[in-house]
Design a protein around this motif. Sequence first.
Motif, PDB file in Angstrom:
ATOM      1  N   ARG A  37       0.774  -1.700  -0.108  1.00 14.54           N
ATOM      2  CA  ARG A  37      -0.221   0.027  -0.185  1.00 14.54           C
ATOM      3  C   ARG A  37       1.005   1.153  -0.128  1.00 14.54           C
ATOM      4  N   ILE A  38       1.933   0.744   0.907  1.00 14.91           N
ATOM      5  CA  ILE A  38       2.473   2.461   0.732  1.00 14.91           C
ATOM      6  C   ILE A  38       3.571   3.086  -0.367  1.00 14.91           C
ATOM      7  N   ALA A  39       4.652   1.170  -0.847  1.00 21.11           N
ATOM      8  CA  ALA A  39       4.850   1.719  -2.463  1.00 21.11           C
ATOM      9  C   ALA A  39       4.018   2.405  -3.174  1.00 21.11           C
ATOM     10  N   LEU A  40       2.553   1.307  -3.563  1.00 20.55           N
ATOM     11  CA  LEU A  40       1.656   2.076  -4.483  1.00 20.55           C
ATOM     12  C   LEU A  40       1.306   2.954  -4.316  1.00 20.55           C
ATOM     13  N   GLY A  41       0.567   2.975  -3.354  1.00 20.67           N
ATOM     14  CA  GLY A  41       0.405   4.702  -3.014  1.00 20.67           C
ATOM     15  C   GLY A  41       0.637   5.545  -3.437  1.00 20.67           C
ATOM     16  N   VAL A  42       2.357   6.145  -3.379  1.00 16.70           N
ATOM     17  CA  VAL A  42       3.019   6.742  -3.169  1.00 16.70           C
ATOM     18  C   VAL A  42       3.439   6.596  -4.521  1.00 16.70           C
ATOM     19  N   VAL A  43       3.193   6.121  -5.102  1.00 15.13           N
ATOM     20  CA  VAL A  43       3.550   5.628  -6.377  1.00 15.13           C
ATOM     21  C   VAL A  43       2.555   6.833  -7.610  1.00 15.13           C
TER      22      VAL A  43
END
Length: 173
Positions: A12-18
Amino acid sequence: MTSADLASLILRIALGVVLLMHGRNHGWGSGGLAGTASWFESIGLRPAKVHAAMSAYMEVACGILLLLGLFVPFAAAAGVATMTVAFVTVHRKNGFFIFNPGEGYEYVGTVAFALTALAVLGAGEISLDHAFDIELHGIAVGLIAAGAGLLGAAFLLITSWRPSRAAEGGEDD
């Protein structure tokens, strides 16, 4: 917290930031919405201004929802739709690798599959979905999110994508 909860949080953090940063760039980057609209016009998305705004706002909203862990399967479906449209309109013809001229599809493909995996996993324990007792996850949820994203992309492409024949490798009429 289980290992699946931690894996979901990391995704969630990785995809959310991207997605958040990608949407921010479409809307408020160096060319702003006008630059994105001009580019969308050149690849055949019409009306380009509407699609530029929707792309920017949708990616920002998806990014925020993923970071919060709120309505994760819906955010995943919207992200899959966005990546599918990008795949078809820009990246597909350039081969797999992102470093190929014109940029290949490895990035959009990886993001779409990771979003589908996240929909299968669910938001996890450290999320607003968990806090609000919204337990949407599992194989069926992941497949529905991916399917909804693919159908949404297909609808958009059928109704709004009119590439020039030159852009597709043919001659303009």
